[in-house]
Write a protein that holds these residues in place. Structure first.
Motif, mmCIF file in Angstrom:
data_model
loop_
_atom_site.group_PDB
_atom_site.id
_atom_site.type_symbol
_atom_site.label_atom_id
_atom_site.label_comp_id
_atom_site.label_asym_id
_atom_site.label_seq_id
_atom_site.Cartn_x
_atom_site.Cartn_y
_atom_site.Cartn_z
ATOM 1 N N ASN A 76 11.194 13.695 15.996
ATOM 2 C CA ASN A 76 10.360 14.215 17.079
ATOM 3 C C ASN A 76 9.064 15.255 16.004
ATOM 4 O O ASN A 76 7.815 14.699 16.782
ATOM 5 N N ASP A 77 9.449 15.240 14.677
ATOM 6 C CA ASP A 77 7.705 15.754 13.806
ATOM 7 C C ASP A 77 7.132 14.222 14.021
ATOM 8 O O ASP A 77 5.753 15.221 14.156
ATOM 9 N N ILE A 78 7.554 13.175 13.818
ATOM 10 C CA ILE A 78 5.975 11.907 13.448
ATOM 11 C C ILE A 78 5.232 11.459 14.928
ATOM 12 O O ILE A 78 4.182 12.054 14.569
ATOM 13 N N LYS A 79 6.018 12.143 16.187
ATOM 14 C CA LYS A 79 6.232 11.886 17.950
ATOM 15 C C LYS A 79 4.725 12.573 17.395
ATOM 16 O O LYS A 79 3.946 12.911 18.037
ATOM 17 N N ILE A 80 5.102 14.128 17.225
ATOM 18 C CA ILE A 80 4.307 15.385 17.574
ATOM 19 C C ILE A 80 2.974 15.108 16.712
ATOM 20 O O ILE A 80 1.805 15.117 17.263
ATOM 21 N N ALA B 101 0.823 -1.064 0.235
ATOM 22 C CA ALA B 101 -0.446 0.016 -0.119
ATOM 23 C C ALA B 101 0.900 0.952 -0.158
ATOM 24 O O ALA B 101 0.462 2.633 -0.408
ATOM 25 N N ILE B 102 2.312 0.973 1.065
ATOM 26 C CA ILE B 102 2.575 2.607 1.030
ATOM 27 C C ILE B 102 3.334 2.561 -0.558
ATOM 28 O O ILE B 102 3.033 4.111 -0.876
ATOM 29 N N LYS B 103 3.749 2.207 -1.962
ATOM 30 C CA LYS B 103 4.178 2.688 -2.861
ATOM 31 C C LYS B 103 2.812 3.183 -3.441
ATOM 32 O O LYS B 103 3.240 5.056 -4.039
ATOM 33 N N ILE B 104 1.879 3.148 -3.337
ATOM 34 C CA ILE B 104 0.360 3.263 -4.281
ATOM 35 C C ILE B 104 0.059 4.450 -2.870
ATOM 36 O O ILE B 104 -0.019 6.102 -4.214
ATOM 37 N N LEU B 105 0.219 4.870 -1.860
ATOM 38 C CA LEU B 105 0.366 6.039 -1.330
ATOM 39 C C LEU B 105 1.059 7.305 -1.348
ATOM 40 O O LEU B 105 0.297 8.152 -1.669
ATOM 41 N N ASN C 206 4.035 9.707 8.838
ATOM 42 C CA ASN C 206 5.151 9.957 7.632
ATOM 43 C C ASN C 206 4.924 10.275 6.056
ATOM 44 O O ASN C 206 5.574 11.638 6.071
ATOM 45 N N LEU C 207 3.726 10.262 5.731
ATOM 46 C CA LEU C 207 3.034 10.940 4.424
ATOM 47 C C LEU C 207 3.026 12.416 4.641
ATOM 48 O O LEU C 207 3.331 12.759 3.997
ATOM 49 N N ALA C 208 2.831 13.000 5.183
ATOM 50 C CA ALA C 208 2.397 14.039 5.854
ATOM 51 C C ALA C 208 3.807 15.326 5.669
ATOM 52 O O ALA C 208 3.740 16.030 5.649
ATOM 53 N N ARG C 209 4.815 14.625 6.335
ATOM 54 C CA ARG C 209 5.492 15.224 7.151
ATOM 55 C C ARG C 209 6.515 15.694 5.224
ATOM 56 O O ARG C 209 7.111 16.336 4.618
#
Length: 303
Positions: A257-261, A172-176, A217-220
Motif C-alpha cells: 500500500n505504501d508503494i501504491k500511495i 541500474a538498481i544496484k547502482i541506485l 521503492n527506493l524512497a520507502r
C-alpha cells in the motif's frame, strides 16, 4: 564495418554543427523539426489520439496542430542542446536558465537526505539535466541503451561533462541502491508506458496507466525524499526550471500500500506539471497502450 563508417559520419556531422554559427545551427534544427511534422503522419496521429483521449476531444484542430508541431521542435531541441552544451560556458548557461525554489534541494541536502528527482519527457530535458548537474548537485541518471554502442558512448561522455553519472537500465538498481546508501541523488523519468510486471497502476492525466515503481521503492526503503522537477521552454531559447514540494517517504507495515500511495503521488505531481503547459510534454509516446490499446488501433493519417 558499416557501423564504423556511420559513426565516423556521425562525428563529422557533430563537428560541423558545433562549428556552425549559432543562428545557422538553430535554423537547421528548426528545418528538421518542420520536416518531421510534414512527413511523420503516423506520429501526428498518435499525438492527436493522446490529446483527444486525455482532453476528451475538447481541443480545437488548430491547438492540436500547434502541439504536433511543437512536439517535433522539442524533440529536436534535445539533440541541439546536447551538442551546444559541449561548448557552453557557465556564464552563458546561467543567463539562459532560471531556477525556482532551489531552497527545497538545498535544505534537504543540509539535512543529509538521499534525493530522488522525478521528471518527465517535458521541456528541454537535456538542458534540465545539464544545469542541475553543473550547478546544483551531481545526479545518477538512468538512460536507455540503444543498439549503437559507439553513439551511446558519445552521448554518455557528452552528458557526463556536466558532472552527471549515466547508467543503463540493466543493472541500474544496484547502482541506485549504492547511491541511496551514500545519501546521493538519483534522477528518473517516470512518464513512459510500462507493463504490469514492471510497475504500479496509477491514474495519470485522469487515465489508468502503469508507472515504474523504482522511485517509490527506493524512497520507502532508504527514507529518500522524492522531488518533482521540470523545465519549461520559454521564448528565444530561454528556460525556467521549477522545483516542486517534495513527496515525503511513507513506511508502514503495509509495504504494498505504501508503494501504491507514493506512486500515485508521483503521478499526480507529473500530471500537474503537464497541465501547466501541455504542449511541452512528449505526446508522440503511446503512453496509455497498457490499458487502452484500442485507441491506437486507428488510421493515423491525421495531420
Amino acid at each position: 564495418m558499416m557501423k564504423k563508417m556511420v559513426y565516423k559520419l556521425f562525428l563529422v556531422v557533430i563537428f560541423i554543427l558545433r562549428k556552425m554559427p549559432k543562428f545557422l545551427r538553430r535554423a537547421f534544427f528548426r528545418f528538421i523539426a518542420a520536416s518531421g511534422y510534414l512527413f511523420a503522419k503516423k506520429t501526428n496521429g498518435i499525438i492527436k489520439t493522446n490529446l483527444d483521449f486525455v482532453f476528451g476531444n475538447t481541443l480545437s484542430d488548430l491547438e492540436i496542430k500547434e502541439i504536433q508541431k511543437y512536439s517535433y521542435f522539442n524533440m529536436i531541441l534535445w539533440v541541439q542542446s546536447l551538442i551546444e552544451n559541449l561548448d557552453v560556458t557557465d556564464e552563458e548557461l546561467r543567463k539562459t536558465v532560471q531556477i525556482e525554489n532551489l531552497h527545497i534541494i538545498e535544505n534537504l541536502k543540509k539535512e543529509g537526505k538521499p534525493l530522488i528527482f522525478i521528471s518527465a519527457h517535458y521541456g528541454n530535458i537535456e538542458m534540465l539535466s545539464h544545469y542541475i548537474n553543473r550547478f546544483v548537485i551531481p545526479v545518477y541518471q538512468v538512460a536507455r541503451e540503444s543498439n549503437f554502442e559507439e553513439i551511446d558512448e558519445f552521448i554518455i561522455k557528452a552528458r557526463e561533462t556536466s558532472g552527471s553519472k549515466i547508467i543503463f537500465r540493466s543493472g541500474a538498481i544496484k547502482i541506485l541502491v549504492k547511491a541511496m546508501l551514500k545519501k546521493e541523488a538519483v534522477s528518473l523519468l517516470i512518464d513512459q508506458n510500462i507493463n504490469s510486471r514492471e510497475g504500479e497502476e496509477v491514474v495519470f492525466l485522469g487515465k489508468k496507466a502503469y508507472q515504474t515503481s523504482s522511485s517509490a521503492n527506493l524512497a520507502r526503503k532508504f527514507d529518500a525524499y522524492i522531488i518533482p522537477i521540470a523545465i519549461f521552454n520559454q521564448d528565444n531559447y530561454k528556460y525556467k526550471i521549477k522545483i516542486y514540494d517534495p513527496i515525503i517517504p511513507i513506511k508502514t507495515d503495509n509495504e504494498k500500500n505504501d508503494i501504491k500511495i507514493i506512486s500515485q503521488l508521483e503521478a499526480n505531481a507529473i500530471s500537474a506539471i503537464i497541465y501547466e503547459d501541455k504542449k511541452q510534454w512528449f505526446w508522440p509516446h503511446k503512453r496509455f497502450k497498457s490499458h487502452y490499446k484500442e485507441i491506437y488501433e486507428k488510421n493515423f493519417n491525421n495531420k
